[in-house]
Design a protein around this motif. Structure first.
Motif, PDB file in Angstrom:
ATOM      1  N   ARG A 151       0.831  -1.202   0.000  1.00 25.31           N
ATOM      2  CA  ARG A 151       0.000   0.000   0.000  1.00 25.31           C
ATOM      3  C   ARG A 151       0.869   1.256   0.000  1.00 25.31           C
ATOM      4  O   ARG A 151       0.621   2.193  -0.761  1.00 25.31           O
ATOM      5  CB  ARG A 151      -0.925   0.004   1.219  1.00 25.31           C
ATOM      6  N   VAL A 152       1.902   1.285   0.830  1.00 22.16           N
ATOM      7  CA  VAL A 152       2.785   2.450   0.901  1.00 22.16           C
ATOM      8  C   VAL A 152       3.492   2.659  -0.439  1.00 22.16           C
ATOM      9  O   VAL A 152       3.583   3.786  -0.939  1.00 22.16           O
ATOM     10  CB  VAL A 152       3.796   2.283   2.063  1.00 22.16           C
ATOM     11  N   ALA A 153       3.970   1.585  -1.056  1.00 16.97           N
ATOM     12  CA  ALA A 153       4.671   1.699  -2.337  1.00 16.97           C
ATOM     13  C   ALA A 153       3.740   2.220  -3.431  1.00 16.97           C
ATOM     14  O   ALA A 153       4.125   3.095  -4.221  1.00 16.97           O
ATOM     15  CB  ALA A 153       5.262   0.345  -2.744  1.00 16.97           C
ATOM     16  N   VAL A 154       2.525   1.723  -3.486  1.00 20.09           N
ATOM     17  CA  VAL A 154       1.572   2.184  -4.502  1.00 20.09           C
ATOM     18  C   VAL A 154       1.220   3.650  -4.281  1.00 20.09           C
ATOM     19  O   VAL A 154       1.202   4.441  -5.226  1.00 20.09           O
ATOM     20  CB  VAL A 154       0.302   1.296  -4.519  1.00 20.09           C
ATOM     21  N   LEU A 155       0.949   4.016  -3.036  1.00 16.32           N
ATOM     22  CA  LEU A 155       0.609   5.416  -2.758  1.00 16.32           C
ATOM     23  C   LEU A 155       1.751   6.357  -3.138  1.00 16.32           C
ATOM     24  O   LEU A 155       1.516   7.427  -3.699  1.00 16.32           O
ATOM     25  CB  LEU A 155       0.253   5.598  -1.278  1.00 16.32           C
ATOM     26  N   HIS A 156       2.979   5.956  -2.856  1.00 16.79           N
ATOM     27  CA  HIS A 156       4.120   6.836  -3.132  1.00 16.79           C
ATOM     28  C   HIS A 156       4.501   6.840  -4.613  1.00 16.79           C
ATOM     29  O   HIS A 156       4.640   7.907  -5.215  1.00 16.79           O
ATOM     30  CB  HIS A 156       5.314   6.408  -2.281  1.00 16.79           C
TER      31      HIS A 156
ATOM     32  N   VAL B  40       1.569  10.119   2.372  1.00 12.61           N
ATOM     33  CA  VAL B  40       1.354   8.689   2.599  1.00 12.61           C
ATOM     34  C   VAL B  40       1.176   8.430   4.089  1.00 12.61           C
ATOM     35  O   VAL B  40       0.280   7.684   4.505  1.00 12.61           O
ATOM     36  CB  VAL B  40       2.516   7.845   2.025  1.00 12.61           C
ATOM     37  N   ALA B  41       2.001   9.066   4.902  1.00 10.41           N
ATOM     38  CA  ALA B  41       1.904   8.897   6.352  1.00 10.41           C
ATOM     39  C   ALA B  41       0.538   9.352   6.861  1.00 10.41           C
ATOM     40  O   ALA B  41      -0.100   8.665   7.667  1.00 10.41           O
ATOM     41  CB  ALA B  41       3.019   9.675   7.054  1.00 10.41           C
ATOM     42  N   ALA B  42       0.074  10.490   6.359  1.00 14.86           N
ATOM     43  CA  ALA B  42      -1.231  11.006   6.790  1.00 14.86           C
ATOM     44  C   ALA B  42      -2.362  10.093   6.341  1.00 14.86           C
ATOM     45  O   ALA B  42      -3.307   9.838   7.102  1.00 14.86           O
ATOM     46  CB  ALA B  42      -1.440  12.417   6.233  1.00 14.86           C
ATOM     47  N   GLU B  43      -2.276   9.569   5.121  1.00 16.99           N
ATOM     48  CA  GLU B  43      -3.357   8.730   4.587  1.00 16.99           C
ATOM     49  C   GLU B  43      -3.412   7.360   5.247  1.00 16.99           C
ATOM     50  O   GLU B  43      -4.471   6.785   5.417  1.00 16.99           O
ATOM     51  CB  GLU B  43      -3.224   8.580   3.073  1.00 16.99           C
ATOM     52  N   THR B  44      -2.241   6.830   5.626  1.00 16.52           N
ATOM     53  CA  THR B  44      -2.196   5.487   6.205  1.00 16.52           C
ATOM     54  C   THR B  44      -2.197   5.489   7.730  1.00 16.52           C
ATOM     55  O   THR B  44      -2.420   4.452   8.345  1.00 16.52           O
ATOM     56  CB  THR B  44      -0.943   4.731   5.729  1.00 16.52           C
ATOM     57  N   GLY B  45      -1.910   6.645   8.323  1.00 17.96           N
ATOM     58  CA  GLY B  45      -1.882   6.724   9.783  1.00 17.96           C
ATOM     59  C   GLY B  45      -0.621   6.155  10.402  1.00 17.96           C
ATOM     60  O   GLY B  45      -0.616   5.782  11.575  1.00 17.96           O
ATOM     61  N   ILE B  46       0.454   6.072   9.616  1.00 15.84           N
ATOM     62  CA  ILE B  46       1.737   5.619  10.162  1.00 15.84           C
ATOM     63  C   ILE B  46       2.747   6.757  10.062  1.00 15.84           C
ATOM     64  O   ILE B  46       2.551   7.698   9.300  1.00 15.84           O
ATOM     65  CB  ILE B  46       2.247   4.336   9.456  1.00 15.84           C
ATOM     66  N   SER B  47       3.815   6.675  10.826  1.00 17.01           N
ATOM     67  CA  SER B  47       4.779   7.771  10.861  1.00 17.01           C
ATOM     68  C   SER B  47       5.576   7.857   9.556  1.00 17.01           C
ATOM     69  O   SER B  47       5.706   6.881   8.813  1.00 17.01           O
ATOM     70  CB  SER B  47       5.742   7.574  12.029  1.00 17.01           C
ATOM     71  N   SER B  48       6.142   9.042   9.305  1.00 18.28           N
ATOM     72  CA  SER B  48       6.960   9.254   8.101  1.00 18.28           C
ATOM     73  C   SER B  48       8.164   8.328   8.079  1.00 18.28           C
ATOM     74  O   SER B  48       8.542   7.811   7.025  1.00 18.28           O
ATOM     75  CB  SER B  48       7.422  10.711   8.020  1.00 18.28           C
ATOM     76  N   GLY B  49       8.773   8.123   9.244  1.00 17.70           N
ATOM     77  CA  GLY B  49       9.923   7.220   9.315  1.00 17.70           C
ATOM     78  C   GLY B  49       9.558   5.797   8.937  1.00 17.70           C
ATOM     79  O   GLY B  49      10.307   5.112   8.239  1.00 17.70           O
TER      80      GLY B  49
ATOM     81  N   VAL C 144       7.033   4.980   7.000  1.00 15.88           N
ATOM     82  CA  VAL C 144       6.762   5.003   5.553  1.00 15.88           C
ATOM     83  C   VAL C 144       8.071   4.839   4.794  1.00 15.88           C
ATOM     84  O   VAL C 144       8.168   4.042   3.859  1.00 15.88           O
ATOM     85  CB  VAL C 144       6.039   6.308   5.136  1.00 15.88           C
ATOM     86  N   LYS C 145       9.109   5.584   5.189  1.00 13.95           N
ATOM     87  CA  LYS C 145      10.410   5.492   4.517  1.00 13.95           C
ATOM     88  C   LYS C 145      10.983   4.084   4.631  1.00 13.95           C
ATOM     89  O   LYS C 145      11.555   3.560   3.668  1.00 13.95           O
ATOM     90  CB  LYS C 145      11.376   6.517   5.110  1.00 13.95           C
ATOM     91  N   THR C 146      10.823   3.477   5.798  1.00 13.80           N
ATOM     92  CA  THR C 146      11.312   2.101   5.993  1.00 13.80           C
ATOM     93  C   THR C 146      10.579   1.138   5.058  1.00 13.80           C
ATOM     94  O   THR C 146      11.206   0.303   4.394  1.00 13.80           O
ATOM     95  CB  THR C 146      11.119   1.659   7.456  1.00 13.80           C
ATOM     96  N   HIS C 147       9.254   1.268   4.986  1.00 13.40           N
ATOM     97  CA  HIS C 147       8.477   0.394   4.105  1.00 13.40           C
ATOM     98  C   HIS C 147       8.860   0.618   2.645  1.00 13.40           C
ATOM     99  O   HIS C 147       8.944  -0.342   1.871  1.00 13.40           O
ATOM    100  CB  HIS C 147       6.979   0.635   4.280  1.00 13.40           C
ATOM    101  N   LEU C 148       9.088   1.867   2.247  1.00 15.68           N
ATOM    102  CA  LEU C 148       9.480   2.152   0.866  1.00 15.68           C
ATOM    103  C   LEU C 148      10.830   1.522   0.539  1.00 15.68           C
ATOM    104  O   LEU C 148      11.005   0.938  -0.535  1.00 15.68           O
ATOM    105  CB  LEU C 148       9.525   3.661   0.619  1.00 15.68           C
TER     106      LEU C 148
END
Length: 170
Positions: A115-120, A130-139, A141-145
């Motif tokens: 989900r994070v990869a598709v959104l980004h 992406v962080a705001a839409e998924t409710g997870i922190s920016s850090g 999100v970067k880790t998942h990317l």
């Protein structure tokens, strides 16, 4: 939002949203269904949808939540439907080989990374969006990317080489 503005929103974003949800869910028919349901729900609240506030993001979030709810309700029945639905002929043109390869590679990722990869990368949202839409922190999100890129790289580069016909690394 007026009826005309809503019609314009639909015309300009339905295809993009279906494509994004297809990549997130891996199921084109499911993506079409949840996006249509999201638009039905948006119609009922169109007076509260403001163009500047991001109605497309609202629609994408509602469609994603609908997809998750359906997965929870169906459980194993959804997997059986996907297995048997492959034999049914539809009027929708089949996705191209590049899209099929991308979806296959994305299916290998855990749900959150996918989900994070598709959104980004597909929806072209910033890390903060992406962080705001998924409710997870920016850090996170970067880790998942980062993990998603590492996991996808061997699968997508192998597909590019096979499509290229030369087999040479790019």
């Amino acid at each position: 939002m007026t009826e005309e503005e809503f019609q314009e929103l639909y015309a300009h974003s339905v295809t993009r949203l279906v494509g994004q949800l297809y990549l997130m869910t891996g199921d084109l028919h499911e993506a079409q269904d949840v996006v249509q349901e999201a638009f039905v729900r948006a119609w009922g609240r169109r007076s509260r949808l403001v163009r500047d506030a991001g109605p497309e993001a609202w629609l994408r979030t509602v469609a994603w939540r609908l997809a998750v709810s359906r997965w929870r309700r169906r459980g194993r029945a959804a997997e059986a439907w996907r297995r048997h639905a492959g034999g049914l002929a539809g009027t929708v043109p089949a996705p191209g080989p590049g899209t099929v390869a991308l979806v296959a590679a994305l299916r290998r990722l855990p749900d959150r990374q996918r989900r994070v990869a598709v959104l980004h990368y597909v929806c072209d949202l910033s890390v903060e969006q992406v962080a705001a839409e998924t409710g997870i922190s920016s850090g996170t999100v970067k880790t998942h990317l980062s993990r998603a890129r590492a996991a996808l790289a061997p699968h997508l580069s192998a597909t590019e080489e096979a499509d290229d016909g030369r087999g040479a690394a790019r």
